[in-house]
Design a protein around this motif. Structure first.
Motif, PDB file in Angstrom:
ATOM      1  N   TYR A   1      23.148 -12.947 -46.357  1.00 44.45           N
ATOM      2  CA  TYR A   1      23.901 -13.574 -45.829  1.00 44.45           C
ATOM      3  C   TYR A   1      24.313 -13.741 -44.769  1.00 44.45           C
TER       4      TYR A   1
ATOM      5  N   TRP B   1      30.828 -16.023 -45.749  1.00 45.78           N
ATOM      6  CA  TRP B   1      31.118 -14.827 -45.202  1.00 45.78           C
ATOM      7  C   TRP B   1      32.267 -14.284 -45.426  1.00 45.78           C
TER       8      TRP B   1
ATOM      9  N   MET C   1      31.804  -7.067 -48.662  1.00 45.86           N
ATOM     10  CA  MET C   1      31.498  -5.791 -49.031  1.00 45.86           C
ATOM     11  C   MET C   1      31.568  -4.571 -48.139  1.00 45.86           C
ATOM     12  N   TYR C   2      31.445  -5.500 -46.910  1.00 42.47           N
ATOM     13  CA  TYR C   2      32.192  -4.254 -46.433  1.00 42.47           C
ATOM     14  C   TYR C   2      33.356  -3.334 -46.548  1.00 42.47           C
TER      15      TYR C   2
ATOM     16  N   ARG D   1      32.145 -13.138 -48.532  1.00 41.51           N
ATOM     17  CA  ARG D   1      31.362 -11.967 -49.561  1.00 41.51           C
ATOM     18  C   ARG D   1      30.976 -10.760 -48.891  1.00 41.51           C
ATOM     19  N   ILE D   2      30.663 -11.124 -46.999  1.00 42.97           N
ATOM     20  CA  ILE D   2      29.991 -10.263 -45.784  1.00 42.97           C
ATOM     21  C   ILE D   2      31.562  -9.303 -46.015  1.00 42.97           C
ATOM     22  N   GLU D   3      32.910  -9.940 -46.110  1.00 37.67           N
ATOM     23  CA  GLU D   3      34.190  -9.060 -45.660  1.00 37.67           C
ATOM     24  C   GLU D   3      34.418  -8.325 -46.554  1.00 37.67           C
TER      25      GLU D   3
ATOM     26  N   GLN E   1      21.691  -6.735 -48.773  1.00 39.17           N
ATOM     27  CA  GLN E   1      22.894  -8.028 -48.883  1.00 39.17           C
ATOM     28  C   GLN E   1      23.774  -9.365 -47.865  1.00 39.17           C
ATOM     29  N   THR E   2      24.271  -8.204 -46.806  1.00 39.50           N
ATOM     30  CA  THR E   2      24.925  -8.750 -45.888  1.00 39.50           C
ATOM     31  C   THR E   2      24.193  -9.524 -44.564  1.00 39.50           C
TER      32      THR E   2
END
Length: 247
Positions: free
Chosen positions: A107, A40, A46-47, A42-44, A103-104
């Motif tokens: 994830y 989670w 990347m965005y 990593r998602i934040e 990728q997101t």
């Protein structure tokens, strides 16, 4: 591989039976939760990087176009160079967005799957604990030490609180029913609390006559009767009577 730790938890949950429960795997739960939090984060990140990339690429395209075509090229040359550079960066940005999006998505789906696996693992164990409480007549002190040792501290608290709440509800119901029906031992045969005080039964083996609170009933094989549950519970348990479930 992503999600492997959660799969191991689910496999452990499948090993739970009516008579057996594996020890609570605190380490495996920790690993699943750790992976979920990391994904989670990593998602934040990347965005957040997408927004920063858009600003930096726009400024870079304008700077490079101006540097490659100085004042001697005229306004038309600079404009054409700037458009060309912006198109190149736009393609690069679109490709980057596509990669980040894929990728997101992976994830995010793994995060959701991990959560479902954690819920399934704990729900399966909670169902075992509730069934166990009815088997020991809502008395946590009667649970064998070997089973208690396989529970987490939170599960032990859950078991005690479940028994306490059911006993409290039972006492409240009895207070309203007494003296009409007397004490209600809901866990007398280790089953869930009865929904009805009167049930329909089919006689499997001759039982002769029994005395119920509504009078004498002759229990002959093949006959069916509507009787108070408390008066025939023991006969159902030993197989002389069969409870006819309502359709």
């Amino acid at each position: 591989m992503l999600g492997d730790e959660a799969v191991r938890l689910v496999k452990e949950a499948k090993d739970i039976t009516a008579d057996h429960i594996p020890a609570y795997n605190e380490e495996q739960v920790r690993l699943v939760a750790q992976e979920t939090r990391y994904l989670w984060t990593r998602i934040e990140e990347m965005y957040a990087s997408l927004g920063q990339l858009t600003e930096s690429q726009g400024e870079s395209a304008e700077t490079e176009a101006a540097a490659a075509h100085g004042p001697s090229q005229g306004d038309g040359g600079r404009d054409a160079a700037m458009v060309s550079s912006q198109q190149t960066y736009a393609l690069s940005q679109a490709e980057h967005r596509s990669n980040v999006g894929g990728q997101t998505t992976l994830y995010a789906q793994t995060v959701a799957r991990n959560k479902r696996c954690l819920l399934a693992y704990h729900d399966r164990r909670a169902k075992f604990l509730r069934s166990l409480m009815w088997n020991v007549h809502l008395a946590p002190s009667m649970v064998p030490g070997t089973l208690v040792a396989r529970m987490s501290p939170s599960e032990q608290t859950y078991m005690r609180e479940y028994a306490r709440l059911n006993a409290s509800y039972r006492d409240a119901v009895e207070a309203q029913l007494i003296p009409s029906y007397g004490s209600l031992d809901w866990a007398a045969n280790g089953e869930l609390p009865p929904r009805d005080l009167l049930i329909e039964v089919r006689v499997v083996r001759d039982c002769g006559e029994i005395v119920t609170e509504n009078g004498v009933v002759s229990l002959q094989a093949g006959t069916q009767h509507y009787v108070p549950r408390a008066d025939v519970e023991h006969l159902i348990t030993i197989g002389y009577l069969e409870h006819v479930s309502p359709s």
